[in-house]
Design a protein around this motif. Structure first.
Motif, short mmCIF file in Angstrom:
data_model
loop_
_atom_site.label_atom_id
_atom_site.label_comp_id
_atom_site.label_asym_id
_atom_site.label_seq_id
_atom_site.Cartn_x
_atom_site.Cartn_y
_atom_site.Cartn_z
N PHE A 198 1.02 -1.21 0.15
CA PHE A 198 0.06 0.02 -0.06
C PHE A 198 0.84 1.17 0.04
O PHE A 198 2.11 1.26 0.20
CB PHE A 198 -0.71 0.06 1.28
N ALA A 199 0.23 2.43 -0.04
CA ALA A 199 1.18 3.60 -0.11
C ALA A 199 1.97 3.73 0.86
O ALA A 199 3.16 4.26 1.00
CB ALA A 199 0.13 4.76 -0.23
N ARG A 200 1.49 3.40 2.02
CA ARG A 200 2.15 3.35 3.55
C ARG A 200 2.11 2.00 4.22
O ARG A 200 1.30 1.10 3.85
CB ARG A 200 1.77 4.46 4.32
N ALA A 201 3.00 1.88 5.21
CA ALA A 201 3.10 0.27 5.82
C ALA A 201 1.72 0.44 6.61
O ALA A 201 1.43 1.09 7.10
CB ALA A 201 4.26 0.12 6.31
N ARG A 258 -9.09 -6.91 0.01
CA ARG A 258 -10.52 -5.90 -0.13
C ARG A 258 -10.13 -5.35 1.42
O ARG A 258 -10.75 -4.13 1.78
CB ARG A 258 -11.63 -6.79 0.00
N ILE A 259 -9.71 -6.04 2.45
CA ILE A 259 -9.60 -5.57 3.77
C ILE A 259 -8.57 -4.49 4.04
O ILE A 259 -8.76 -3.53 4.47
CB ILE A 259 -9.22 -6.75 4.82
N LEU A 260 -7.55 -4.68 3.24
CA LEU A 260 -6.53 -3.84 3.26
C LEU A 260 -6.94 -2.42 2.62
O LEU A 260 -6.76 -1.32 2.96
CB LEU A 260 -5.39 -4.18 2.29
N GLY A 285 -5.60 0.87 4.38
CA GLY A 285 -4.42 0.74 4.44
C GLY A 285 -3.78 0.31 5.78
O GLY A 285 -2.66 -0.14 6.00
N GLN A 286 -4.83 0.28 6.81
CA GLN A 286 -4.45 0.10 8.29
C GLN A 286 -4.33 -1.42 8.64
O GLN A 286 -3.43 -1.55 9.28
CB GLN A 286 -5.69 0.64 9.10
#
Length: 339
Positions: free
Chosen positions: A27-30, A57-59, A64-65
């Motif tokens: 994702f854009a961030r960890a 889908r969850i990501l 992204g959390q």
């Protein structure tokens, strides 16, 4: 290429390069929270394909959390190992058969696997999506666990061996049958006159190849993926046991997950289970001709005599006593009278 084809290609590629887990694209961030999802099935199995789709889908839906990494094919240990990790809080999610190692902790979880009890998949799904499933799920918090609402279907199991077709219960007499480490499996095949041997799945192929056992039983998808057709001659469509997977988590671990993320996680894991059910129907329709072409000889026995043998031997009476009257009554709403 469809979504599931793309995901299957991703899963296969990951398996070929021996990745430690089936990791989603960055994702854009960890992710703030990273969880492990353990399974005992090969990376290309529909369960892992659908688990990866759910993780993606969850990501996305948690912004992204939350990232869930899928560990297929017993990468985190055998079923007993993963169940121990789940109970200790070291593994966040685990898809486990109710008939296998989980039944040693919660005996009633094996109830869906009663031999020759179910008419078809729809009957099982209706029961497990309804009162019976609710009753069974209510037993898990007593040991610190929690199951998602929807069961991941593995479908009906079939019997293979290298000696003869199984057309009647008498054809099982004396056959050395590999079964998972489970009291219900052992009981079923003993009542049918076979000689069951509890062997871990990882040792099944070699046990068949070296004739330690004559046969085994599994859904067609596993027979295909594990290439058991290479060491077996006959496949009898006995539909003797229905099996599936609870998607389990640790109750305390679940409660520590972000409150807003929990319904998102549950929603997509439950949807993945429904998608896997549809996959199973398509697979079973295509696998029989494929396995025939690879050398397996199929036959379709009449199943009534097998149930009659189990009634006469006291199999159902024995397991009714173990499960209790309340659960048995819920079961018979969907199976009809057993014994």
């Amino acid at each position: 290429m469809t979504s599931i084809d793309r995901r299957r290609a991703l899963v296969t590629s990951a398996a070929l390069i021996s990745a430690p887990a089936l990791v989603l694209p960055r994702f854009a961030r960890a992710a703030e929270f990273t969880y492990k999802f353990g399974t005992n099935l090969p990376a290309t199995h529909p369960l892992n394909v659908r688990a990866m789709e759910a993780a993606e889908r969850i990501l996305k839906d948690t912004g992204g959390q939350v990232q869930i990494n899928v560990f297929p094919n017993n990468q985190l240990g055998n079923d007993a190992d993963m169940l121990s990790q789940l109970r200790a809080g070291g593994l966040e999610f685990f898809t486990v058969s109710g008939v296998n190692v989980l039944s040693q902790l919660v005996p009633i979880s094996s109830m869906w696997g009663l031999g020759f009890a179910w008419a078809d998949d729809d009957a099982v799904h209706k029961a497990l999506d309804g009162e019976l499933g609710k009753y069974l799920r209510a037993q898990f918090p007593k040991v610190g666990l929690m199951a998602m609402d929807t069961v991941w279907s593995s479908g009906f199991r079939q019997t293979t061996n290298s000696v003869r077709p199984i057309n009647t219960p008498d054809d099982l007499k004396g056959l050395k049958m590999r079964v998972p480490v489970s009291p219900l499996w052992t009981s079923l095949f003993k009542h049918l006159g076979a000689a069951p041997a509890s062997i871990n799945f990882a040792e099944t192929y070699s046990s068949l190849q070296t004739k330690v056992v004559d046969g085994q039983e599994n859904p067609l998808a596993i027979i295909s993926i594990a290439k058991l057709y290479e060491v077996q001659k006959y496949c009898s469509m006995t539909n003797h046991m229905w099996d599936g997977y609870w998607c389990m988590t640790n109750r305390k671990v679940w409660d520590r997950m972000p409150e807003k993320a929990r319904p998102i996680i549950a929603k997509h894991l439950n949807q993945a289970a429904l998608d896997m059910r549809a996959d199973g129907v398509k697979l079973n329709a295509s696998l029989r001709p494929e396995l025939t072409a690879k050398g397996l000889t199929f036959n379709d026995p009449k199943l009534g005599p097998f149930r009659e043998r189990l009634i006469a031997s006291g199999f159902y009476a024995e397991w009714k006593q173990k499960y209790g009257d309340e659960a048995w009554a819920l079961l018979e709403k969907h199976t009809g009278k057993l014994g």
